[in-house]
Motif scaffolding. Structure first.
Motif, mmCIF file in Angstrom:
data_model
loop_
_atom_site.group_PDB
_atom_site.id
_atom_site.type_symbol
_atom_site.label_atom_id
_atom_site.label_comp_id
_atom_site.label_asym_id
_atom_site.label_seq_id
_atom_site.Cartn_x
_atom_site.Cartn_y
_atom_site.Cartn_z
ATOM 1 N N LEU A 1 0.868 -1.179 0.000
ATOM 2 C CA LEU A 1 0.000 0.000 0.000
ATOM 3 C C LEU A 1 0.903 1.227 0.000
ATOM 4 C CD1 LEU A 1 -3.133 -0.149 0.089
ATOM 5 C CD2 LEU A 1 -3.006 0.667 2.433
ATOM 6 N N GLN A 2 0.635 2.192 -0.896
ATOM 7 C CA GLN A 2 1.461 3.385 -0.984
ATOM 8 C C GLN A 2 0.579 4.610 -1.209
ATOM 9 O OE1 GLN A 2 5.088 3.896 -3.015
ATOM 10 N NE2 GLN A 2 5.673 1.724 -2.985
ATOM 11 N N LEU A 3 1.152 5.757 -0.842
ATOM 12 C CA LEU A 3 0.526 7.051 -1.087
ATOM 13 C C LEU A 3 1.409 7.853 -2.035
ATOM 14 C CD1 LEU A 3 -0.772 6.133 1.723
ATOM 15 C CD2 LEU A 3 -1.163 8.562 2.101
ATOM 16 N N SER A 4 0.782 8.694 -2.838
ATOM 17 C CA SER A 4 1.519 9.565 -3.749
ATOM 18 C C SER A 4 0.717 10.842 -3.943
ATOM 19 C CB SER A 4 1.755 8.861 -5.089
ATOM 20 O OG SER A 4 0.551 8.766 -5.820
ATOM 21 N N SER A 5 1.320 11.795 -4.635
ATOM 22 C CA SER A 5 0.567 12.991 -5.009
ATOM 23 C C SER A 5 -0.504 12.615 -6.026
ATOM 24 C CB SER A 5 1.514 14.041 -5.589
ATOM 25 O OG SER A 5 2.167 13.518 -6.745
ATOM 26 N N LYS A 6 -1.535 13.408 -6.130
ATOM 27 C CA LYS A 6 -2.659 13.068 -6.995
ATOM 28 C C LYS A 6 -2.270 12.994 -8.467
ATOM 29 C CE LYS A 6 -6.234 15.037 -3.988
ATOM 30 N NZ LYS A 6 -7.348 16.015 -3.879
ATOM 31 N N GLY A 7 -1.266 13.749 -8.867
ATOM 32 C CA GLY A 7 -0.910 13.781 -10.276
ATOM 33 C C GLY A 7 0.091 12.730 -10.695
ATOM 34 N N ARG A 8 0.519 11.861 -9.801
ATOM 35 C CA ARG A 8 1.531 10.869 -10.141
ATOM 36 C C ARG A 8 0.905 9.479 -10.242
ATOM 37 N NH1 ARG A 8 7.364 9.665 -7.152
ATOM 38 N NH2 ARG A 8 7.924 7.871 -8.453
ATOM 39 N N ALA A 9 1.381 8.701 -11.202
ATOM 40 C CA ALA A 9 0.948 7.314 -11.379
ATOM 41 C C ALA A 9 2.071 6.371 -10.953
ATOM 42 C CB ALA A 9 0.561 7.047 -12.826
ATOM 43 N N LEU A 10 1.715 5.311 -10.247
ATOM 44 C CA LEU A 10 2.682 4.314 -9.786
ATOM 45 C C LEU A 10 2.554 3.063 -10.652
ATOM 46 C CD1 LEU A 10 2.408 4.603 -5.895
ATOM 47 C CD2 LEU A 10 3.923 5.827 -7.464
ATOM 48 N N PRO A 11 3.604 2.682 -11.366
ATOM 49 C CA PRO A 11 3.541 1.470 -12.192
ATOM 50 C C PRO A 11 3.296 0.233 -11.332
ATOM 51 C CG PRO A 11 5.453 2.825 -12.770
ATOM 52 C CD PRO A 11 4.892 3.392 -11.510
ATOM 53 N N HIS A 12 2.534 -0.699 -11.890
ATOM 54 C CA HIS A 12 2.225 -1.980 -11.260
ATOM 55 C C HIS A 12 1.341 -1.825 -10.019
ATOM 56 C CE1 HIS A 12 5.316 -3.438 -13.960
ATOM 57 N NE2 HIS A 12 6.230 -2.705 -13.357
ATOM 58 N N TYR A 13 0.776 -0.656 -9.791
ATOM 59 C CA TYR A 13 -0.119 -0.427 -8.657
ATOM 60 C C TYR A 13 -1.502 -0.045 -9.176
ATOM 61 C CZ TYR A 13 3.563 -0.562 -5.103
ATOM 62 O OH TYR A 13 4.573 -0.953 -4.268
ATOM 63 N N SER A 14 -2.526 -0.384 -8.406
ATOM 64 C CA SER A 14 -3.906 -0.021 -8.735
ATOM 65 C C SER A 14 -4.346 1.128 -7.845
ATOM 66 C CB SER A 14 -4.838 -1.224 -8.548
ATOM 67 O OG SER A 14 -4.444 -2.313 -9.361
ATOM 68 N N ARG A 15 -4.989 2.094 -8.439
ATOM 69 C CA ARG A 15 -5.429 3.274 -7.701
ATOM 70 C C ARG A 15 -6.712 2.939 -6.937
ATOM 71 N NH1 ARG A 15 -4.265 8.820 -9.170
ATOM 72 N NH2 ARG A 15 -5.563 10.296 -8.006
ATOM 73 N N ILE A 16 -6.690 3.182 -5.633
ATOM 74 C CA ILE A 16 -7.857 2.935 -4.792
ATOM 75 C C ILE A 16 -8.770 4.151 -4.764
ATOM 76 C CG2 ILE A 16 -8.618 2.394 -2.450
ATOM 77 C CD1 ILE A 16 -6.015 0.895 -2.043
ATOM 78 N N GLY A 17 -8.197 5.323 -4.613
ATOM 79 C CA GLY A 17 -8.970 6.554 -4.553
ATOM 80 C C GLY A 17 -8.104 7.682 -4.022
ATOM 81 N N GLU A 18 -8.735 8.812 -3.754
ATOM 82 C CA GLU A 18 -8.038 9.998 -3.254
ATOM 83 C C GLU A 18 -8.541 10.336 -1.862
ATOM 84 O OE1 GLU A 18 -8.570 13.125 -6.020
ATOM 85 O OE2 GLU A 18 -7.450 12.136 -7.639
ATOM 86 N N LEU A 19 -7.600 10.756 -1.040
ATOM 87 C CA LEU A 19 -7.919 11.140 0.332
ATOM 88 C C LEU A 19 -7.025 12.325 0.697
ATOM 89 C CD1 LEU A 19 -9.697 10.274 2.728
ATOM 90 C CD2 LEU A 19 -7.801 8.889 3.540
ATOM 91 N N GLY A 20 -7.671 13.449 0.954
ATOM 92 C CA GLY A 20 -6.907 14.656 1.240
ATOM 93 C C GLY A 20 -6.126 15.083 0.014
ATOM 94 N N HIS A 21 -4.829 15.270 0.202
ATOM 95 C CA HIS A 21 -3.961 15.682 -0.905
ATOM 96 C C HIS A 21 -3.246 14.496 -1.552
ATOM 97 C CE1 HIS A 21 -4.605 19.832 0.290
ATOM 98 N NE2 HIS A 21 -4.276 19.506 1.540
ATOM 99 N N PHE A 22 -3.650 13.285 -1.202
ATOM 100 C CA PHE A 22 -2.911 12.106 -1.651
ATOM 101 C C PHE A 22 -3.811 11.162 -2.444
ATOM 102 C CE2 PHE A 22 -1.132 13.444 2.451
ATOM 103 C CZ PHE A 22 0.164 13.733 2.076
ATOM 104 N N ALA A 23 -3.163 10.359 -3.252
ATOM 105 C CA ALA A 23 -3.796 9.227 -3.926
ATOM 106 C C ALA A 23 -3.298 7.946 -3.259
ATOM 107 C CB ALA A 23 -3.467 9.216 -5.420
#
Length: 256
Positions: free
Chosen positions: A114-136
């Motif tokens: 499980l990882q957090l990133s900025s909303k504008g960044r995509a993480l390879p090999h990861y599935s986006r769960i959703g956005e919370l606050g300033h993070f994805a």
């Protein structure tokens, strides 16, 4: 960040990194290296996601994580992510985190990270769960490693058992009897790792000379046996080597 190769066994919230219980790991930095404090809005002054990979080998594993608004109903088969410590009663949350747990032997895939990133960044090999606050929020899934089955002890097949002259109900000799016969067995024992000897499967038939005697009983067969002493055997099979001695006497002296 969860350890590679170990599926998650729990996902939760922690008011602070030190609030995570033993066996839980808080996610304190994002993929970019920034602080991963989700901020206010969880009944505390701050919030951190935390994960668990511990538990017994048969512990349930996390197979899915969803982030829903507080107005959405709880999905069937999902449980609400725990919070450490418990939030104040009556506190409203905009979004809630749900996880689905399944036994390890029933789960084909599971969440491994499980990882957090900025909303504008995509993480390879990861599935986006959703956005919370300033993070994805992102999760990484993979197949659940299953323990290798232990093969049962391999026995003789029906075909190999038919080759053996020993019947299933033939009693085996006791340890004491085996001790007295060990020398005799070692001289003629050609058994291999499959329990078969060189004589297994060889047809056996009694000579016709003894068939009539055997029909009258074993005792009748034994009466026709002659027991000879060592002297009788030496007398009957005495050989004087006369021919060999005569031939040796005729040879030239240089050869003898």
């Amino acid at each position: 960040m969860a350890a590679e190769g170990a599926p998650l066994t729990g996902v939760g919230w922690a008011a602070a990194p030190e609030a995570a219980p033993a066996g839980w790991t808080p996610i304190t930095v994002t993929a970019e290296g920034a602080a991963a404090n989700l901020g206010k809005g969880f009944g505390h002054r701050g919030g951190f996601l935390c994960v668990s990979t511990g538990g017994a080998q048969a512990a349930p594993v996390v197979t899915d994580v969803v982030l829903l608004s507080d107005r959405s109903p709880q999905p069937p088969g999902y449980t609400r992510a725990p919070e450490f410590p418990e939030p104040r009663a009556g506190h409203s949350r905009r979004k809630r985190l749900y996880v689905r747990l399944l036994p390890r032997d029933e789960a084909g895939t599971a969440v491994f990270d499980l990882q957090l990133s900025s909303k504008g960044r995509a993480l390879p090999h990861y599935s986006r769960i959703g956005e919370l606050g300033h993070f994805a929020i992102w999760c990484k899934k993979g197949p659940v490693p299953q323990p290798s089955p232990v093969p049962p002890p391999r026995g003789l097949s029906a075909g190999l058992q038919q080759l053996s002259l020993r019947t299933p109900d033939t009693p085996r000799p006791s340890p004491g009897a085996r001790g007295t016969l060990r020398r005799a067995e070692s001289l003629g024992d050609t058994a291999n790792i499959y329990g078969l000897s060189a004589m297994d499967g060889v047809p056996f038939a009694l000579h016709p000379k003894f068939e009539s005697r055997l029909s009258s009983g074993t005792s009748a067969l034994l009466t026709h046996l002659t027991v000879k002493s060592l002297a009788d055997i030496e007398k009957e099979y005495n050989y004087g080597f006369v021919v060999e001695r005569t031939a040796a006497a005729r040879l030239p002296p240089g050869i003898c």
